[in-house]
Design an enzyme around this catalytic site. Structure first.
Site, PDB file in Angstrom:
ATOM      1  N   ASP A  36      20.033  67.923  30.399  1.00  0.00           N
ATOM      2  CA  ASP A  36      19.046  67.138  29.663  1.00  0.00           C
ATOM      3  C   ASP A  36      18.866  65.730  30.236  1.00  0.00           C
ATOM      4  OD1 ASP A  36      18.881  65.989  26.168  1.00  0.00           O
ATOM      5  OD2 ASP A  36      17.433  65.988  27.806  1.00  0.00           O
ATOM      6  N   ASP A 220      11.799  64.506  30.948  1.00  0.00           N
ATOM      7  CA  ASP A 220      12.842  64.995  30.042  1.00  0.00           C
ATOM      8  C   ASP A 220      12.983  66.515  30.102  1.00  0.00           C
ATOM      9  OD1 ASP A 220      13.407  64.727  26.421  1.00  0.00           O
ATOM     10  OD2 ASP A 220      14.613  65.533  28.076  1.00  0.00           O
TER      11      ASP A 220
HETATM   12  C1  LIG Z   1      18.087  71.675  19.438  1.00  0.00           C
HETATM   13  N1  LIG Z   1      18.158  71.513  20.882  1.00  0.00           N
HETATM   14  C2  LIG Z   1      18.662  72.662  21.646  1.00  0.00           C
HETATM   15  C3  LIG Z   1      17.711  70.354  21.531  1.00  0.00           C
HETATM   16  C4  LIG Z   1      17.977  70.123  22.879  1.00  0.00           C
HETATM   17  C5  LIG Z   1      17.495  68.967  23.496  1.00  0.00           C
HETATM   18  C6  LIG Z   1      16.744  68.041  22.767  1.00  0.00           C
HETATM   19  C7  LIG Z   1      16.173  66.827  23.405  1.00  0.00           C
HETATM   20  O1  LIG Z   1      15.366  66.122  22.804  1.00  0.00           O
HETATM   21  N2  LIG Z   1      16.552  66.518  24.662  1.00  0.00           N
HETATM   22  N3  LIG Z   1      15.999  65.432  25.297  1.00  0.00           N
HETATM   23  C8  LIG Z   1      16.474  68.299  21.430  1.00  0.00           C
HETATM   24  C9  LIG Z   1      16.962  69.434  20.799  1.00  0.00           C
END
Ligand SMILES: CN(C)c1ccc(C(=O)NN)cc1
Length: 328
Positions: A36, A220
């Site tokens: 991420d 992102d």
């Molecule tokens: C609920 N999950 C698997 C997520 C995974 C990543 C993110 C996110 O905003 N990453 N920049 C949000 C939620």
């Protein structure tokens, strides 16, 4: 050193997220994590979690590792843009990705996660690839795995090559010249808020003229869709017959039979093209599909998420605080 891991989309046809294998501890416990670039915590589902919050995810067990050491008195708690959250405690642990190891990585172990994570069997946590200023560990914030291994990498970069409904790659320390066509176009990033934040030079819907306008966006990989200013999104769906800002979903939908125009973004004079087919995120019912381009709402920036990434090779260059895009 250089390292490469597969980035596998889940669920297979929807590319909601991409997971990659990470090896933790001694003996190795391999978990699939979401890499991420929009956050900077490395956290995993663990044996300290309530059974009610686990549904198929593989769990990290610190007691099963001879190299895990509690980072006493440290905790973490994070909330993501979609409202999902997780929190827990911290150990130092051996973490290896694509053969690249760091012996005392701050590994955040969850003792509680929100429903969005519990209901996602494909991911056992996240590996943050944002800047370490965003890390949530208290009382002392911790460095990302990429920050820690940076000095050992052949080049201070990682490359993201996500694909539609097929495995792609994350490469650390190198750029695979055979993975892209033409030249990589770089633009500076502003990392002062911890994001890979860039300014795109404009956009184009299908074959309509290019519209020069600054788009302030973060790159992102942890966000599924392409989130843009309302005016741009409106201009896009104006070219999709039968599309609507669906009252109950609060999102743009369109007839699955529609032929979607491509979406082009500008990086300087470079034009990055997202094929129309990539903008169909998924089927809601027999005839209705969910748009991969959506309104950024009251976010302070746009989000170049996976819908855009999967059409490009993207180079995250920490050495020169810049980001590069290339066609493929
Ligand atoms: C609920 N999950 C698997 C997520 C995974 C990543 C993110 C996110 O905003 N990453 N920049 C949000 C939620």
């Amino acid at each position: 050193s250089t390292g490469i891991v597969a980035a596998t989309p889940f669920p297979a046809e929807y590319d909601r997220e991409y997971v990659a294998p990470v090896s933790l501890g001694t003996p190795a416990q391999e978990l699939n994590l979401i890499f991420d670039t929009g956050s900077s915590d490395l956290w995993v589902f663990s044996t300290s979690m309530p059974a009610a919050q686990v549904a198929g995810q593989k769990l990290y067990n610190p007691s099963g590792s001879s190299t895990s050491a509690v980072l006493w008195g440290h905790t973490w708690s994070i909330q993501y843009g979609d409202g999902s959250r997780s929190s827990g405690t911290v150990v130092n642990e051996l973490v290896t990705i694509g053969g690249i190891s760091y012996a005392s990585q701050a590994l955040e172990i969850a003792n509680g996660v929100s429903a969005q994570f519990s209901q996602d069997p494909a991911s056992s946590g996240l590996l943050g690839l944002g800047f370490s200023i965003l890390n949530t560990v208290i009382p002392t914030s911790q460095k990302t795995w990429f920050d820690n291994v940076l000095p050992t990498l052949a080049a201070p970069v990682f490359t993201v090559d996500l694909k539609r409904a097929a495995p792609g790659t994350y490469t650390f320390g190198a750029i695979d010249a055979s993975s892209y066509a033409g030249k990589i176009e770089y633009t500076p990033i502003d990392n002062s808020n911890g994001f890979w934040r860039l300014q795109a030079s404009g956009y184009q819907v299908g074959t309509s003229p290019f519209q020069p306008t600054t788009i302030d966006a973060i790159a992102d990989t942890g966000t599924t869709l392409l989130m843009l200013p309302a005016a741009i999104v409106k201009a896009y769906y104006a070219q999709v017959p039968g599309s609507q800002l669906h009252a109950s979903y609060g999102a743009y939908t369109f007839p699955c039979s529609a032929k979607l125009p491509s979406f082009t973004f500008g990086i300087g004079r470079y034009r990055g093209v997202i094929p129309g087919a990539f903008v169909s995120y998924g089927r809601i019912d027999a005839t209705t599909c969910y748009g991969g381009i959506q309104d950024q709402g009251n976010l302070p920036f746009s989000i170049f998420g996976d819908i855009l990434m999967k059409a490009q090779v993207v180079v995250f260059d920490a050495g020169r605080t810049r980001i590069g895009f290339a066609a493929k």
